[in-house]
Write a protein that holds these residues in place. Structure first.
Motif, short mmCIF file in Angstrom:
data_model
loop_
_atom_site.label_atom_id
_atom_site.label_comp_id
_atom_site.label_asym_id
_atom_site.label_seq_id
_atom_site.Cartn_x
_atom_site.Cartn_y
_atom_site.Cartn_z
N ALA A 53 0.82 -1.21 0.00
CA ALA A 53 0.00 0.00 0.00
C ALA A 53 0.85 1.26 0.00
N ARG A 54 2.00 1.23 0.69
CA ARG A 54 2.86 2.41 0.81
C ARG A 54 4.14 2.16 0.02
N VAL A 55 4.40 3.02 -0.98
CA VAL A 55 5.55 2.82 -1.85
C VAL A 55 6.34 4.13 -1.94
N LEU A 56 7.67 4.01 -1.89
CA LEU A 56 8.57 5.14 -1.97
C LEU A 56 9.49 5.01 -3.18
N ASP A 57 9.70 6.11 -3.88
CA ASP A 57 10.75 6.21 -4.89
C ASP A 57 11.60 7.43 -4.54
N PRO A 58 12.80 7.23 -3.99
CA PRO A 58 13.63 8.36 -3.56
C PRO A 58 14.33 9.10 -4.68
N ALA A 59 14.19 8.65 -5.92
CA ALA A 59 14.72 9.38 -7.09
C ALA A 59 13.65 9.29 -8.16
N CYS A 60 12.49 9.91 -7.89
CA CYS A 60 11.26 9.59 -8.61
C CYS A 60 11.21 10.11 -10.04
N GLY A 61 12.02 11.13 -10.41
CA GLY A 61 11.96 11.63 -11.77
C GLY A 61 10.55 12.04 -12.14
N SER A 62 10.03 11.52 -13.23
CA SER A 62 8.68 11.87 -13.68
C SER A 62 7.61 10.98 -13.09
N GLY A 63 7.96 10.07 -12.19
CA GLY A 63 6.96 9.29 -11.48
C GLY A 63 6.55 7.99 -12.12
N THR A 64 7.33 7.49 -13.08
CA THR A 64 6.94 6.28 -13.80
C THR A 64 6.85 5.07 -12.87
N LEU A 65 7.83 4.91 -11.97
CA LEU A 65 7.82 3.76 -11.07
C LEU A 65 6.68 3.84 -10.06
N LEU A 66 6.40 5.02 -9.56
CA LEU A 66 5.28 5.16 -8.63
C LEU A 66 3.95 4.90 -9.34
N ALA A 67 3.84 5.31 -10.60
CA ALA A 67 2.63 5.03 -11.36
C ALA A 67 2.46 3.52 -11.56
N ALA A 68 3.57 2.82 -11.80
CA ALA A 68 3.50 1.36 -11.94
C ALA A 68 3.06 0.72 -10.64
N ALA A 69 3.55 1.23 -9.50
CA ALA A 69 3.13 0.71 -8.20
C ALA A 69 1.65 0.96 -7.97
N ALA A 70 1.17 2.14 -8.42
CA ALA A 70 -0.26 2.45 -8.26
C ALA A 70 -1.13 1.49 -9.06
N ARG A 71 -0.64 1.08 -10.24
CA ARG A 71 -1.40 0.11 -11.03
C ARG A 71 -1.48 -1.23 -10.33
N ARG A 72 -0.56 -1.48 -9.41
CA ARG A 72 -0.57 -2.73 -8.64
C ARG A 72 -1.31 -2.58 -7.33
N GLY A 73 -1.93 -1.41 -7.09
CA GLY A 73 -2.76 -1.25 -5.90
C GLY A 73 -2.23 -0.31 -4.84
N ALA A 74 -1.03 0.25 -5.01
CA ALA A 74 -0.49 1.16 -4.00
C ALA A 74 -1.34 2.42 -3.91
N ARG A 75 -1.61 2.87 -2.69
CA ARG A 75 -2.45 4.05 -2.49
C ARG A 75 -1.79 5.14 -1.67
N GLU A 76 -0.59 4.92 -1.18
CA GLU A 76 0.20 5.97 -0.56
C GLU A 76 1.53 6.04 -1.32
N LEU A 77 1.71 7.11 -2.07
CA LEU A 77 2.86 7.23 -2.96
C LEU A 77 3.76 8.36 -2.48
N TYR A 78 5.02 8.03 -2.23
CA TYR A 78 5.99 9.00 -1.74
C TYR A 78 7.14 9.09 -2.73
N GLY A 79 7.52 10.31 -3.08
CA GLY A 79 8.61 10.50 -4.02
C GLY A 79 9.47 11.68 -3.64
N GLN A 80 10.71 11.66 -4.12
CA GLN A 80 11.64 12.77 -3.91
C GLN A 80 12.56 12.85 -5.11
N ASP A 81 12.88 14.06 -5.53
CA ASP A 81 13.80 14.24 -6.66
C ASP A 81 14.54 15.55 -6.48
N THR A 82 15.80 15.58 -6.95
CA THR A 82 16.61 16.78 -6.79
C THR A 82 16.17 17.90 -7.73
#
Length: 724
Positions: A199-228
């Motif tokens: 449910a809770r997924v983190l991408d610490p170098a999220c860029g444009s959010g592609t990996l978090l979007a993939a996690a959301a397609r698998r059911g993740a509902r708390e998405l955390y990201g950070q990028d420089t």
């Protein structure tokens, strides 16, 4: 005070008019009234935009640029004056525009300038309330032309296309490098390597959010990201709000290693494609950081810092999947930390990917699957190694942001057999995860290696080296039978290829080549001779019904650009599609690749094998009226090299504008003669591809069997062909 007109290059004039650069050069030489340069240099002149548009209009040349190209050009041109505005602020407007219907966007774009800007400002203010980390912006300084171009891009190509253009513009302005998007199939593979539905997924170098979007397609509902990069963080937040509005999105700006925005936060999964080869990652100032549970990473091992950062954010027993360069697995400076990670049971699998799977394109990257050990948990006795690089070497011709010059390599990634790669990796990983002790492996593809065997002097975790050792386990009789079967298929394919090559259904055109009148695909569509269909991009909410789509069922196969290039049937999946917004392919449809990169044909006619499949996101579909256009005639000319070049934009990767492709105007009977010739050419290419693939497969099996000891050379070798 009126603003001066913007200036354009010859290349931009060619895109505006829908012609080649050579045509613009001819106009300059042959027409005395063509606008004179208003700036630039002798070798790179600039022209007044309004003067150019007036000249084109006087000759009936309407703009042929795609909506995204029009937005890109408008942003660059307006940046030359003081009214360009902050392009990053326009990201809010994309989010707002995505909530409007096509008709509402058209109506808004027709408003007077002052009313249009006021309307856009209200839209942006409303959107700011729902986007974390973004404040309301004032758009009164933004040119109405920019707003109109943005609305048109969202309406016609979807919000992801508009987001990509805005991000590309700001990345260029900031001179940022290395901002590349993880290809959607690879992002989907990483998300599927995480067991369960975190449910809770983190991408610490999220860029444009592609990996978090993939996690959301698998059911993740708390998405955390950070990028420089602020633009990437904002783009990620807006993109995720568009694609998964039901999720809680928290994206922060900053360096995750130096200034972790979530220092005390634990999640159910970490997905990450971190930057590679960074020496200035904070080695000195972070020497005593509590995240380094397996040892302080050396200055040259920033990747191992990211590995430990991911493990530190996992709940006990939770998983992480990271994309890393192959040097991480064997570099001497990281040996001690690799040994501790293996000894501690944190490393579960290493997957070698084919070259071209993601940036950098010339490197075969790896996926590391990690699991944070649980206190008192089960002891991990082995690590899984999978080598897809060898298995897929002949599957395709060879990842990058989604638009413009930063889209480098997208075509090569798309040419890979992602369906086959995903099936191999997930099949092996799931079998290993269920029962590591009983996992048998597959020679040449995957192998479970004991922890004790890995802890030698080098602790080299390279899959190719470890999986190759399993080839000796192949049964000689089984390999011999496989070689015989493949060789028989090759001989059959060779006969079919010879038969296809014997066709001689053409004659010389005489002293000079034939010339004909042509029409663009857009003209033919307006006249009803064909229908141009596309897959509505993910994030384009509310418009699927308007565009006549509505395919149901996520179990349908998807035809990709790689399938057209490789001559295969549909191999894609629905991970990167909205299935309710993807056209269903019918027999007789003409399919054209949207990215003009790599080798292989650009177009084909759909047959029974493709019928019923969904149209992939990088394929254009032309549905001809059979009473006016022959499908094979249409496919032959649409896929011609010169035609594709004239209708494409971009630098390293060319994006095909389907409406600008040109078709000769010929009687239907003559079209059919051309169509039959093009069908024969297609058959020749298909048989050649099949014979080549089977030849490579046969040669690989023979060479591997001889070097592995399973096959022996004949004692009665006939040397007559070599000596005679």
């Amino acid at each position: 005070m009126p603003q001066p007109s913007a200036q354009v290059t010859a290349a931009e004039i060619s895109r505006i008019a829908g012609v080649t650069r050579a045509t613009v050069s001819n106009w300059r030489r042959r027409h005395d009234d063509f606008p004179q340069p208003s700036g630039g240099t002798e070798s790179s002149p600039l022209y007044d935009l309004e003067a150019v548009r007036a000249w084109l209009a006087s000759r009936g040349h309407a703009s042929a640029a795609s909506p995204s190209e029009e937005l890109r050009t408008t942003l660059r041109l307006r940046a030359q004056s003081d009214d360009g505005g902050d392009t990053s602020a326009l990201l809010l407007l994309v989010l707002a525009a995505a909530g409007h219907s096509s008709g509402e966007l058209t109506t808004a774009a027709e408003l007077p300038d002052a009313d249009l800007v006021a309307h856009a400002e209200r839209d942006a203010a409303a959107a700011a309330e729902s986007v974390p980390g973004l404040d309301a912006v004032r758009l009164k300084a933004v040119a109405p032309a920019v707003v109109r171009a943005l609305y048109a891009c969202v309406r016609d190509e979807g919000s992801p296309a508009a987001l990509a253009v805005l991000a590309e513009r700001e990345l260029e302005d900031s001179a940022a490098t290395g901002a590349y998007q993880t290809p959607a199939p690879l992002a989907d593979l990483l998300a599927r390597l995480i067991p369960g539905s975190p449910a809770r997924v983190l991408d610490p170098a999220c860029g444009s959010g592609t990996l978090l979007a993939a996690a959301a397609r698998r059911g993740a509902r708390e998405l955390y990201g950070q990028d420089t990069l602020p633009v990437q963080a904002r783009r990620s937040a807006v993109s995720l709000m568009l694609t998964v509005p039901e999720a809680t999105v928290t994206v922060r700006v900053g360096d995750s290693l130096r200034a972790d925005a979530f220092p005390d936060h634990v999640v159910d999964a970490v997905l990450c494609n971190p930057p590679f080869g960074v020496r200035d990652w904070g080695h000195d100032e972070l020497a005593y950081d509590p995240r380094w549970a397996y040892g302080v990473p050396p200055r040259a091992e920033s990747e191992l810092a990211w590995v430990q950062h991911a493990l530190a954010h996992l709940a006990p027993g939770a998983y992480a999947a990271l994309i890393l360069p192959p040097a991480t697995a064997g570099r001497a400076s990281g040996r001690r930390i690799r040994a501790e990670i293996v000894r501690g049971g944190a490393l579960r699998a290493v997957v070698a990917l084919p070259v071209g799977a993601s940036m950098p394109l010339h490197v075969g990257l790896q996926i590391w699957v990690l699991q944070r050990p649980e206190p008192g948990g089960v002891e991990r006795k082995s690590v899984l190694f999978i080598d897809t690089a060898a298995e897929t070497a002949g599957a395709g011709t060879g990842s990058g942001d989604t638009a413009g010059p930063r889209t480098r390599g997208a075509g090569r990634s798309a040419s890979l057999d992602w369906s086959g790669i995903t099936a191999q990796v997930l099949g092996a990983w799931q079998a290993f995860a269920e029962n590591p002790d009983a996992f048998a492996g597959e020679p040449g593809l995957c192998r479970a290696v004991g922890v004790v065997d890995l802890l030698d002097d080098v602790v080299d975790l390279t899959p190719a080296r470890l999986v190759r050792a399993s080839r000796a386990e192949v049964d000689p009789a089984e390999l011999s039978a496989e070689v015989d079967a493949t060789r028989r298929d090759l001989m059959k394919a060779t006969k079919s290829f010879t038969q296809a090559a014997s066709y001689e259904g053409w004659t010389s055109a005489g002293d000079s080549g034939r010339e004909w009148r042509t029409a663009t695909a857009s003209d033919l569509a307006r006249g009803g001779a064909l229908t141009l269909l596309r897959t509505v991009p993910e994030g384009s909410r509310g418009r699927a019904e308007e565009e006549g789509h509505g395919a149901e069922g996520a179990d349908r196969p998807v035809l990709t650009g790689a399938d057209i290039a490789n001559g295969s049937g549909p191999t894609g999946n629905t991970a990167e599609l909205r299935t309710d917004a993807a056209p269903v392919i019918a027999v007789g449809d003409v399919l054209v690749r949207a990215l003009a990169s790599g080798s292989g044909p650009m177009a084909r006619v759909a047959g029974e094998e493709e019928a019923g499949a969904l149209l992939g996101s990088h394929v254009h579909l032309f549905r001809p009226d059979p009473a006016r256009l022959d499908p094979w005639f249409l496919a032959g000319f649409l896929g011609a090299e010169d035609n594709i070049a004239g209708a494409s934009t971009g630098s390293t990767v060319l994006t095909v504008n389907p409406g600008r492709l040109r078709v000769p105007l010929l009687p239907l009977e003559e079209q059919r003669r051309y169509g039959e010739a093009f069908r024969r050419v297609h058959e020749l290419r298909a048989q050649a591809q099949l014979a080549k693939r089977l030849a490579e497969e046969t040669a690989g099996l023979l060479a591997g069997g001889l070097t592995g000891g399973q096959l022996l050379p004949s004692r009665d070798t006939d040397n007559s062909t070599a000596t005679g």
